[in-house]
Design an enzyme around this catalytic site. Structure first.
Site, PDB file in Angstrom:
ATOM      1  CG  ASN A  68      -1.792   1.163   1.376  1.00 26.32           C
ATOM      2  OD1 ASN A  68      -1.381   2.277   1.110  1.00 26.32           O
ATOM      3  ND2 ASN A  68      -3.026   0.942   1.799  1.00 26.32           N
ATOM      4  CG  HIS A 108       0.986   6.510   4.589  1.00 28.65           C
ATOM      5  ND1 HIS A 108       0.013   7.477   4.743  1.00 28.65           N
ATOM      6  CD2 HIS A 108       0.541   5.419   5.251  1.00 28.65           C
ATOM      7  CE1 HIS A 108      -0.967   6.985   5.479  1.00 28.65           C
ATOM      8  NE2 HIS A 108      -0.672   5.732   5.791  1.00 28.65           N
ATOM      9  CG  HIS A 134      -8.174   4.101   1.111  1.00 30.22           C
ATOM     10  ND1 HIS A 134      -8.338   3.988   2.471  1.00 30.22           N
ATOM     11  CD2 HIS A 134      -9.401   4.423   0.627  1.00 30.22           C
ATOM     12  CE1 HIS A 134      -9.598   4.227   2.787  1.00 30.22           C
ATOM     13  NE2 HIS A 134     -10.262   4.503   1.685  1.00 30.22           N
ATOM     14  NE  ARG A 160      -9.393   8.371   4.311  1.00 30.72           N
ATOM     15  CZ  ARG A 160      -9.567   7.463   5.267  1.00 30.72           C
ATOM     16  NH1 ARG A 160      -8.727   6.464   5.405  1.00 30.72           N
ATOM     17  NH2 ARG A 160     -10.575   7.557   6.106  1.00 30.72           N
ATOM     18  NE  ARG A 164      -7.684  11.505   5.293  1.00 36.29           N
ATOM     19  CZ  ARG A 164      -8.132  10.903   6.394  1.00 36.29           C
ATOM     20  NH1 ARG A 164      -7.322  10.192   7.134  1.00 36.29           N
ATOM     21  NH2 ARG A 164      -9.389  11.047   6.771  1.00 36.29           N
ATOM     22  CD  GLU A 195      -7.070  -0.179   1.193  1.00 44.18           C
ATOM     23  OE1 GLU A 195      -7.264   0.878   1.821  1.00 44.18           O
ATOM     24  OE2 GLU A 195      -6.159  -0.958   1.453  1.00 44.18           O
ATOM     25  CB  THR A 221      -5.608   4.672   9.499  1.00 41.98           C
ATOM     26  OG1 THR A 221      -5.483   3.615   8.543  1.00 41.98           O
ATOM     27  CG2 THR A 221      -5.675   4.103  10.896  1.00 41.98           C
ATOM     28  CB  THR A 222      -9.466   1.843   7.276  1.00 43.58           C
ATOM     29  OG1 THR A 222      -9.040   2.552   6.121  1.00 43.58           O
ATOM     30  CG2 THR A 222     -10.844   1.275   7.033  1.00 43.58           C
ATOM     31  CD  GLU A 227      -6.980  -6.126   3.058  1.00 43.90           C
ATOM     32  OE1 GLU A 227      -7.059  -6.042   1.816  1.00 43.90           O
ATOM     33  OE2 GLU A 227      -6.339  -5.323   3.754  1.00 43.90           O
ATOM     34  CG  HIS A 237      -5.350  -1.477   9.320  1.00 43.72           C
ATOM     35  ND1 HIS A 237      -4.917  -0.889  10.479  1.00 43.72           N
ATOM     36  CD2 HIS A 237      -5.883  -0.478   8.570  1.00 43.72           C
ATOM     37  CE1 HIS A 237      -5.182   0.403  10.439  1.00 43.72           C
ATOM     38  NE2 HIS A 237      -5.765   0.685   9.295  1.00 43.72           N
ATOM     39  N   GLY A 238      -1.900  -2.508  10.021  1.00 43.76           N
ATOM     40  CA  GLY A 238      -1.067  -2.493  11.220  1.00 43.76           C
ATOM     41  C   GLY A 238       0.012  -3.568  11.242  1.00 43.76           C
ATOM     42  N   GLY A 260       1.221  -1.343   4.330  1.00 43.57           N
ATOM     43  CA  GLY A 260       1.633  -0.015   3.881  1.00 43.57           C
ATOM     44  C   GLY A 260       2.537   0.714   4.849  1.00 43.57           C
TER      45      GLY A 260
END
Ligand code: PXP
Length: 236
Positions: free
Chosen positions: A6, A9, A42, A44, A48, A69, A99-100, A150, A190-191, A212
């Site tokens: 991902n 960033h 993603h 969004r 952003r 995403e 974040t999500t 996911e 995630h994370g 990511g």
């Protein structure tokens, strides 16, 4: 197990100054050269980080899969049907969140999600649902027509190294098993970082991890190529 990277960033950093640096497409190409299986972005609603042009350019210029995403909105569905990424991952989206934060409530909006998924699949786009690892959400996901879930690994990642780790890990393991019994393919993300990712090998049948923040953070110190290769070595 495959590794999807991902690169949101990279865009976050670029947008801090405007302009073009660091270049998001270049980041995607480096991940591709390091044998990542896919690039995740993603888009969004507030744009952003990743912008529409980023998604278009990545789609046009890389050969590995593009995983988009996106929120469950008409606007995003239109963009997906126009750009035709390899896959989309449907996520919940709140404007104020950093974040999500949680998974998509598929069980609570089964009809809406099922109808949303249909035209995407018809257009040849694979659909994945980003859900919390619970029996209720897995069972609902299996009814929508989506091919993938996911699993949100945020709770596991936060609990890693604490007394709650095992409980959170078991939720992932059990959900992955159930999902596969119901005919779904299973991704997770995630994370995840260079430490907590190792336990993903204990979950049978996981297809792809989407990672990511930890990779882009490490890239600041060792370069993106090295950061992706190090994660690849832990994931494959
Ligand atoms: N998967 C999904 C669905 C996400 O929303 C995110 C964060 O954008 C990730 C994976 C990657 O999470 P992280 O940046 O914490 O690795």
């Amino acid at each position: 197990m495959l590794l999807g990277v991902n690169i949101d960033h990279v865009a976050t950093l670029r947008n801090a100054r405007g302009g073009k640096d660091p270049d998001v497409l270049e980041a995607a190409k480096i991940c591709e050269a390091c044998n990542a299986s896919s690039i995740t972005t993603h888009l969004r609603e507030d744009r952003r980080h990743i912008k529409d042009e980023d998604v278009e350019q990545i789609k046009e210029n890389i050969k590995i899969n593009l995983n988009l995403e996106m929120a469950v909105t008409d606007e995003m569905q239109g963009i997906a049907l126009r750009i035709k990424p390899h896959s989309v991952c449907l996520v919940p989206e709140k404007r104020q969140e950093v974040t999500t934060e949680g998974g998509l409530d598929v069980a609570g909006q089964l009809e809406k999600i099922t109808n949303f998924v249909k035209p995407l699949i018809k257009a040849g786009i694979e659909v994945s649902l980003f859900i919390d690892p619970t029996e209720e959400q897995v069972k609902a996901s299996a009814q929508t027509g989506a091919q993938f879930i996911e699993m949100h690994t945020g709770a596991y990642s936060n609990a890693y190294g604490t007394e709650n780790e095992e409980v959170e890990f078991l939720k992932l393991k059990n959900s992955a098993k159930l999902a596969q019994e119901l005919g779904l393919r299973v991704n997770a993300g995630h994370g995840l970082n260079y430490e907590n990712v190792k336990r993903m090998h204990e979950i049978e049948g996981l297809y792809e991890l989407n990672i990511g923040h930890s990779i882009i953070s490490r890239a600041i110190f060792v370069g993106l190529e090295q950061a992706v290769i190090e994660m690849q070595n832990l994931v494959k």
